[in-house]
Design an enzyme around this catalytic site. Sequence first.
Site, PDB file in Angstrom:
ATOM      1  CG  HIS A  16      -1.911   1.082   1.258  1.00  0.00           C
ATOM      2  ND1 HIS A  16      -1.580   2.364   1.634  1.00  0.00           N
ATOM      3  CD2 HIS A  16      -3.227   1.100   0.953  1.00  0.00           C
ATOM      4  CE1 HIS A  16      -2.664   3.132   1.569  1.00  0.00           C
ATOM      5  NE2 HIS A  16      -3.671   2.381   1.147  1.00  0.00           N
ATOM      6  CG  ASP A  18      -0.975   6.074   2.915  1.00  0.00           C
ATOM      7  OD1 ASP A  18      -0.450   6.986   2.241  1.00  0.00           O
ATOM      8  OD2 ASP A  18      -2.198   6.005   3.123  1.00  0.00           O
ATOM      9  CE  LYS A  19       1.204   0.725   7.732  1.00  0.00           C
ATOM     10  NZ  LYS A  19       2.056   1.382   8.702  1.00  0.00           N
ATOM     11  CD  GLU A  44       7.334  12.870   8.567  1.00  0.00           C
ATOM     12  OE1 GLU A  44       6.526  12.035   8.100  1.00  0.00           O
ATOM     13  OE2 GLU A  44       7.393  13.164   9.772  1.00  0.00           O
ATOM     14  CD  GLU A  57      12.334  18.216  10.383  1.00  0.00           C
ATOM     15  OE1 GLU A  57      11.871  18.809   9.385  1.00  0.00           O
ATOM     16  OE2 GLU A  57      11.663  17.442  11.084  1.00  0.00           O
ATOM     17  CE  LYS A 177      -7.612   0.491   2.185  1.00  0.00           C
ATOM     18  NZ  LYS A 177      -8.295   1.803   2.014  1.00  0.00           N
ATOM     19  CG  PHE A 252      -7.103  -2.959  -6.736  1.00  0.00           C
ATOM     20  CD1 PHE A 252      -6.360  -1.894  -7.209  1.00  0.00           C
ATOM     21  CD2 PHE A 252      -7.023  -3.262  -5.379  1.00  0.00           C
ATOM     22  CE1 PHE A 252      -5.561  -1.136  -6.374  1.00  0.00           C
ATOM     23  CE2 PHE A 252      -6.235  -2.518  -4.516  1.00  0.00           C
ATOM     24  CZ  PHE A 252      -5.504  -1.455  -5.017  1.00  0.00           C
ATOM     25  CG  ASP A 260      -5.099   6.206  -4.148  1.00  0.00           C
ATOM     26  OD1 ASP A 260      -5.736   7.239  -4.372  1.00  0.00           O
ATOM     27  OD2 ASP A 260      -5.594   5.069  -4.196  1.00  0.00           O
ATOM     28  CB  ALA A 261      -0.028  10.542  -3.385  1.00  0.00           C
ATOM     29  NE  ARG A 266      -2.169   9.345   3.239  1.00  0.00           N
ATOM     30  CZ  ARG A 266      -2.090   9.874   2.019  1.00  0.00           C
ATOM     31  NH1 ARG A 266      -2.290  11.174   1.847  1.00  0.00           N
ATOM     32  NH2 ARG A 266      -1.799   9.126   0.974  1.00  0.00           N
ATOM     33  CE  LYS A 267      -4.102   3.463   4.875  1.00  0.00           C
ATOM     34  NZ  LYS A 267      -4.229   4.867   4.452  1.00  0.00           N
ATOM     35  CE  LYS A 287       6.316  11.238  14.428  1.00  0.00           C
ATOM     36  NZ  LYS A 287       5.074  11.499  15.180  1.00  0.00           N
ATOM     37  CE  LYS A 291      12.089  13.080  16.720  1.00  0.00           C
ATOM     38  NZ  LYS A 291      13.561  13.060  16.591  1.00  0.00           N
ATOM     39  CG  ASP A 293       3.935  11.546  18.637  1.00  0.00           C
ATOM     40  OD1 ASP A 293       3.155  11.776  19.575  1.00  0.00           O
ATOM     41  OD2 ASP A 293       4.117  12.326  17.691  1.00  0.00           O
TER      42      ASP A 293
END
Length: 420
Positions: A16, A18-19, A44, A57, A177, A252, A260-261, A266-267, A287, A291, A293
């Site tokens: 995918h 995003d992945k 990123e 960064e 998916k 598909f 898709d970009a 985003r997941k 990260k 961090k 998060d």
Amino acid sequence: MSRRYLFTSESVTEGHPDKLCDQISDTILDALLTQDDHSRVAAEVVANTGLLLITGEVTSNAHVNFIDLARQKIAEIGYTNSENGFSANSCSVLIALDEQSPDISQGVSTAHESREEMSEDQLDAIGAGDQGLMFGFACNETPEMMPLPISLANRLARRLAAVRKTGQLPYLRPDGKTQVTVIYEDGRPVGIDTILISTQHAPTIGEIVDEAAVQGKIKEDLWEAVVQPAFAGIEIQPDSQTRFFVNPTGKFVIGGPQGDAGLTGRKIIIDTYGGYSRHGGGAFSGKDPTKVDRSAAYAARYVAKNIVAAGLAEKCEVQLSYAIGVAKPVSIMVETFGTGKIEEDRLLELVKQHFELRPAGIIQSFNLRGLPAERGGRFYQDTAAYGHFGRTDLDLPWERTDKAELLTQALKELASASTR
């Protein structure tokens, strides 16, 4: 009167878009930490048709070829054919990396440079890298103490990638998916309502060129090669009432970054508990462990899982919050949704006594900076697809239940003291 309801979680394959970005971000993190375990990383990645951008960064003494790393990971995932609109050898890779802001770094840098075991005073002196709130969750629905819907969705996604990579279903392509809807009664899973798989595929399968026939073949193959193996060993099985959807739009063929970009981070619901538990909003991939998060979300899962493993609750959610430059959590919350065996105030005291929740202490307890080097330069990238929690295929320090016995003993001591 019993309450019956449906709950749905989804997952995606490593292909995918995003992945793909998450995995490249964490591959960069692994490479930097392997050479310099005090690297500061916020990597990123953006992917689109024929293009990959690495930004963010990085402050590190490591020397890494980011372009080669990205191409190797793209090929490993399976994008090796330029006909897919995105290929390891033909896509453009752009680099736009800066150093970390000194305003962010000043609260955590000095003491983090130490490679010795840190004292209590040092642990108290090292603040969080940012403010924020994180949640951890565990329940007794599955052996790995994860909610059943996300556990099944991740199983299906892993299996979907496996049958593609082994050549069992050679017409599959990397993007995919999965989604599972579980039937609950009185808070317990009792059945499977719906299974949905959307998978990228070749336009034809052998001699089959008719679109409807292609989709029929895919559905038949996926049931036998993906669904049935994914449910092996699961007590709750699909039955005659379970709906099974495959590629509901009809086909598909165009997928991945061409379709898709993609973007790192985003997941976040797939990465955690499939929406079953609350989420603080912070992503993990790319990260470094300073961090919170990332590192505090791992710690919160560790706390919640040990509470459930100790039999102190059937479900447990832990929230932590931090202030930038401050070591101790601003707040700690423990919620057991009415399933706790003791009062939550008492459970909170046990957490404060027996779990290290200061950022530097979390890093030290889990060895979060040294893991990539220990495991041949590969650790975080393997968590970047199919979830960061409940992984039975990976040895993750935050998944251990080594505090469960301690919690049980502490509870006995509390009970004994209260009766004196």
